[in-house]
Design a protein around this motif. Structure first.
Motif, PDB file in Angstrom:
ATOM      1  N   ALA A  57      10.586  38.106 -21.001  1.00 47.44           N
ATOM      2  CA  ALA A  57       9.774  38.110 -19.600  1.00 47.44           C
ATOM      3  C   ALA A  57       9.385  39.195 -19.084  1.00 47.44           C
ATOM      4  N   LEU A  58       9.719  40.550 -19.650  1.00 45.66           N
ATOM      5  CA  LEU A  58       9.067  41.777 -19.272  1.00 45.66           C
ATOM      6  C   LEU A  58       8.081  42.042 -19.895  1.00 45.66           C
ATOM      7  N   PRO A  59       7.243  43.255 -19.367  1.00 44.25           N
ATOM      8  CA  PRO A  59       6.088  43.684 -19.985  1.00 44.25           C
ATOM      9  C   PRO A  59       6.630  44.383 -21.333  1.00 44.25           C
ATOM     10  N   ALA A 115      15.327  36.764 -21.391  1.00 45.47           N
ATOM     11  CA  ALA A 115      15.031  37.883 -20.332  1.00 45.47           C
ATOM     12  C   ALA A 115      14.294  39.049 -20.696  1.00 45.47           C
ATOM     13  N   LEU A 120      15.762  46.311 -20.193  1.00 40.01           N
ATOM     14  CA  LEU A 120      16.772  45.713 -19.226  1.00 40.01           C
ATOM     15  C   LEU A 120      17.966  46.730 -19.422  1.00 40.01           C
ATOM     16  N   GLU A 121      18.478  47.325 -18.494  1.00 38.29           N
ATOM     17  CA  GLU A 121      19.972  47.749 -18.543  1.00 38.29           C
ATOM     18  C   GLU A 121      20.922  46.928 -18.700  1.00 38.29           C
ATOM     19  N   GLU A 181       7.796  47.094 -24.185  1.00 40.54           N
ATOM     20  CA  GLU A 181       8.320  48.196 -24.140  1.00 40.54           C
ATOM     21  C   GLU A 181       8.974  48.613 -22.811  1.00 40.54           C
ATOM     22  N   VAL A 182       9.234  47.493 -22.022  1.00 40.57           N
ATOM     23  CA  VAL A 182      10.200  47.681 -20.859  1.00 40.57           C
ATOM     24  C   VAL A 182      11.424  46.972 -21.136  1.00 40.57           C
TER      25      VAL A 182
END
Lengths: 183, 99
Positions: free
Chosen positions: B22-24, B19, B29-30, B26-27
């Protein structure tokens, strides 16, 4: 060490999780767009019901505000997730969809009542198509609004159709946006 | 021959890393969203995030949004490299390069 079946299951888990993350991002930004459109559709229909003569101008204003709203939502999402949601291609796509809708209304000689039903059904067609690719929520929201719009068109007389559409279209999009936010 | 990463290989930790990857860069998830995406319970998710954090694969940031505490989990550069290596090893196993 694991065997190839277990490795394959692990990769499937990864793909499934990545798909969920992507869908969650799409739902996050789409929910904001739906909430904005819910309010605008409600205001547009109610204004048209109060002042039917100026209905067309209200809808031009609604579209102008929604374009600004999309830019704001895009900037907000980009600052939060560093993902650019709407670029020039999206705005060109929206412009082409709107242009084809206007083309249909003009050459089809649609009455104001027909146009009141046509635009939500036409726009919801794209929601349903998006649902095929990005998640069933779009499909459910689109199909529900199309069905309720058709019921209104055939059974709600006169200007009351605008009140019906304010509730069905405005309320439907707002509820859909809230539902997506929780999904 | 590449080895599977034991820390990442645990099913829930694999989902967490998938999970976050899958994000850019340094981004994050809460915590609440990560919980929904992985289908884990609070306690279970917290424990596995701690394991990943101890390995240096994720960073955990706690902040207050208004009066609400908010925990954000982000994959570190080392975590991204380890995850990519782990996925490559899984693919090698499927391709039959390893037993």
């Amino acid at each position: 060490m694991i065997d190839s079946k277990q490795a394959s299951e692990a990769l499937t888990d990864i793909e499934d999780t990545v798909r969920r993350v992507r869908q969650s991002q799409i739902y996050e930004v789409s929910s904001l767009v739906l909430l904005m459109w819910g309010v605008l559709a409600f205001v547009g229909n109610i204004s048209g019901w109060f002042w039917p003569r100026y209905g067309l101008y209200f809808w031009f204003a609604v579209y102008a505000i929604s374009a600004v709203g999309l830019i704001i939502i895009s900037a907000y999402h980009r600052s939060k997730n560093r993902i650019r949601v709407f670029d020039d291609r999206y705005f060109l796509t929206f412009a082409l969809i709107a242009a084809f809708g206007i083309f249909c209304c003009y050459f089809g000689h649609f009455t104001p009542r027909q146009q009141t039903a046509f635009w939500p059904i036409y726009i919801m067609l794209f929601y349903m198509m998006a649902g095929v690719w990005f998640g069933t929520a779009f499909l459910v929201i689109g199909a529900t609004i199309v069905a309720l719009t058709l019921i209104g068109y055939f059974y709600v007389p006169g200007l009351s159709l605008l009140l019906w559409m304010a509730v069905v279209n405005g309320g439907g999009l707002t509820l859909g946006g809230l539902w997506m936010r929780r999904s | 021959m590449a080895e599977l990463d034991d820390i990442i290989h645990q099913p829930l930790r694999l989902k967490i890393m998938a999970a976050l990857n899958a994000l850019p860069v340094e981004v994050g998830l809460e915590f609440a969203r990560l919980k929904k995406l992985t289908g884990a319970t609070d306690g279970n998710l917290g424990a596995h995030i701690e394991t990943l954090a101890k390995a240096g694969y994720v960073s955990v940031e706690k902040a207050f949004v208004g009066k609400k505490p908010q925990t954000t989990v982000t994959a570190t550069a080392a975590g991204r490299v380890a995850f990519a290596r782990h996925v490559a090893t899984l693919q090698e196993i499927i391709a039959g390069k390893q037993l």
